[in-house]
Scaffold this motif. Structure first.
Motif, PDB file in Angstrom:
ATOM      1  N   LEU A  84      -1.496   1.418  -5.546  1.00  0.00           N
ATOM      2  CA  LEU A  84      -0.312   1.459  -4.697  1.00  0.00           C
ATOM      3  C   LEU A  84       0.054   2.877  -4.261  1.00  0.00           C
ATOM      4  O   LEU A  84       0.782   3.073  -3.288  1.00  0.00           O
ATOM      5  CB  LEU A  84       0.866   0.804  -5.409  1.00  0.00           C
ATOM      6  CG  LEU A  84       0.770  -0.726  -5.512  1.00  0.00           C
ATOM      7  CD1 LEU A  84       1.854  -1.281  -6.435  1.00  0.00           C
ATOM      8  CD2 LEU A  84       0.884  -1.363  -4.122  1.00  0.00           C
ATOM      9  N   LYS A  85      -0.467   3.873  -4.957  1.00  0.00           N
ATOM     10  CA  LYS A  85      -0.246   5.260  -4.540  1.00  0.00           C
ATOM     11  C   LYS A  85      -0.923   5.555  -3.207  1.00  0.00           C
ATOM     12  O   LYS A  85      -0.603   6.538  -2.527  1.00  0.00           O
ATOM     13  CB  LYS A  85      -0.764   6.224  -5.615  1.00  0.00           C
ATOM     14  CG  LYS A  85       0.013   6.169  -6.922  1.00  0.00           C
ATOM     15  CD  LYS A  85      -0.553   7.138  -7.936  1.00  0.00           C
ATOM     16  CE  LYS A  85       0.237   7.080  -9.242  1.00  0.00           C
ATOM     17  NZ  LYS A  85      -0.310   7.992 -10.272  1.00  0.00           N
ATOM     18  N   ASP A  86      -1.870   4.692  -2.827  1.00  0.00           N
ATOM     19  CA  ASP A  86      -2.620   4.899  -1.590  1.00  0.00           C
ATOM     20  C   ASP A  86      -1.921   4.292  -0.364  1.00  0.00           C
ATOM     21  O   ASP A  86      -2.455   4.368   0.753  1.00  0.00           O
ATOM     22  CB  ASP A  86      -4.023   4.292  -1.711  1.00  0.00           C
ATOM     23  CG  ASP A  86      -4.834   4.957  -2.818  1.00  0.00           C
ATOM     24  OD1 ASP A  86      -4.615   6.156  -3.051  1.00  0.00           O
ATOM     25  OD2 ASP A  86      -5.657   4.265  -3.446  1.00  0.00           O
ATOM     26  N   LEU A  87      -0.742   3.690  -0.564  1.00  0.00           N
ATOM     27  CA  LEU A  87       0.008   3.165   0.576  1.00  0.00           C
ATOM     28  C   LEU A  87       0.352   4.300   1.539  1.00  0.00           C
ATOM     29  O   LEU A  87       0.766   5.382   1.118  1.00  0.00           O
ATOM     30  CB  LEU A  87       1.296   2.488   0.102  1.00  0.00           C
ATOM     31  CG  LEU A  87       1.151   1.100  -0.529  1.00  0.00           C
ATOM     32  CD1 LEU A  87       2.471   0.689  -1.180  1.00  0.00           C
ATOM     33  CD2 LEU A  87       0.712   0.075   0.504  1.00  0.00           C
ATOM     34  N   LYS A  88       0.210   4.044   2.818  1.00  0.00           N
ATOM     35  CA  LYS A  88       0.483   5.067   3.826  1.00  0.00           C
ATOM     36  C   LYS A  88       1.867   4.845   4.448  1.00  0.00           C
ATOM     37  O   LYS A  88       2.434   3.754   4.392  1.00  0.00           O
ATOM     38  CB  LYS A  88      -0.582   5.028   4.924  1.00  0.00           C
ATOM     39  CG  LYS A  88      -1.987   5.347   4.437  1.00  0.00           C
ATOM     40  CD  LYS A  88      -2.967   5.319   5.598  1.00  0.00           C
ATOM     41  CE  LYS A  88      -4.374   5.712   5.160  1.00  0.00           C
ATOM     42  NZ  LYS A  88      -4.918   4.786   4.140  1.00  0.00           N
ATOM     43  N   ASN A  89       2.385   5.879   5.053  1.00  0.00           N
ATOM     44  CA  ASN A  89       3.679   5.812   5.697  1.00  0.00           C
ATOM     45  C   ASN A  89       3.696   4.701   6.751  1.00  0.00           C
ATOM     46  O   ASN A  89       2.834   4.637   7.629  1.00  0.00           O
ATOM     47  CB  ASN A  89       4.000   7.161   6.372  1.00  0.00           C
ATOM     48  CG  ASN A  89       5.449   7.259   6.788  1.00  0.00           C
ATOM     49  OD1 ASN A  89       6.339   7.247   5.952  1.00  0.00           O
ATOM     50  ND2 ASN A  89       5.684   7.350   8.094  1.00  0.00           N
ATOM     51  N   GLY A  90       4.673   3.803   6.631  1.00  0.00           N
ATOM     52  CA  GLY A  90       4.813   2.731   7.608  1.00  0.00           C
ATOM     53  C   GLY A  90       3.973   1.492   7.338  1.00  0.00           C
ATOM     54  O   GLY A  90       4.022   0.535   8.125  1.00  0.00           O
TER      55      GLY A  90
END
Length: 272
Positions: free
Chosen positions: A126-132
């Motif tokens: 989940l740390k790899d989620l990108k902005n937006g």
């Protein structure tokens, strides 16, 4: 003629009194010791109750199962005396149903827990989620709160203090990556994994899509002492019925526990 009318009236009064008396005796007699009907949702709840029914059958108690495909009908049917019990729901969901719909039903004993997991086809953490990015959660009461809490525990968002069973994305007070929170019907979530970066999915629907908590989720609720156990639920008047106690004994038996552990590989866990 007057005598005939009086006699007819007397017969009607006696018939009504007998009917009321019969209803009262039926209510006070409790659940049948020969056969009862239990509502379940399709999938693990059904499979486990089938094992319970096998044990009960040996002792002369027949458990008929009625399978439902949504979360609302089993409580309606139980409250309307179309079922003797149901087995499929968590305590927050049960409390919400009782409070908002006035059902006279109550939890009798714990059954199993379905640890909710977060799944993704595009990221491993989940740390790899990108902005937006888009994330999805179930849109029904209790399960949406549960999903939002899971994302909160993972450090993705933060909910307002006191968020309860009616919580929605409007209760999110911190969303550093400006994630788009998509609220969908729980059953649709597995099919939407190609459209979102991550989704919190109820275990029964995840399993229906071939996903398991231990192998496929990228974050999940604890397997031991899960905060959302499910319950065997009956009408309030039957909570202490001897048949309910008998079914609890079968449900909490070593045979059923072994079946759960072998059949579901950690996606469903005993809660007793």
């Amino acid at each position: 003629m007057k005598k005939y009318v009086k006699a007819l009236s007397l017969l009607l009064i006696l018939a009504l009194a007998f009917a009321l008396s019969a209803c009262g005796n039926s209510s006070s007699a409790g659940l049948s010791t020969k056969d009862i009907t239990v509502g379940v949702t399709g999938g693990p709840h059904q499979q486990v109750m089938e094992e319970v029914a096998k044990l009960a059958k040996k002792d002369g108690l027949t458990i008929h199962l009625k399978v439902f495909n949504d979360y609302n009908q089993p409580n309606i049917a139980l409250n309307d005396n179309e079922l003797d019990a149901n087995s499929y729901q968590t305590m927050p969901f049960l409390k919400d149903q009782i409070q908002n719909k006035g059902y006279k039903i109550a939890a009798a004993f714990k059954t199993v827990a379905f640890p909710m997991g977060i799944y993704s086809k595009s990221i491993k953490n989940l740390k790899d989620l990108k902005n937006g990015d888009k994330i999805a959660v179930p849109n029904d009461p209790a399960n949406e709160l549960r999903a939002l809490q899971l994302f909160e525990k993972a450090g993705v968002i933060k909910l307002r203090t006191g968020a309860n069973v009616t919580a929605t994305k409007r209760d999110v007070i911190s969303n550093p990556k400006h994630l788009q929170i998509i609220e969908l019907d729980a059953a649709q979530l597995p099919q939407q994994l190609n459209e979102v970066a991550a989704a919190a999915i109820n275990t029964n629907f995840a399993m229906g899509a071939g996903l398991t908590v231990l192998k496929d989720s990228i974050f999940h609720e604890p397997l031991i002492n899960n905060p959302y156990p499910n319950y065997f639920v009956v009408r309030t008047s039957d909570k202490n019925d001897k048949v309910v106690k008998t079914i609890e004994k079968y449900y909490h038996s070593p045979e059923v526990k072994t079946f759960i552990e072998k059949q579901f590989g950690g996606s469903v866990v005993p809660e007793w």
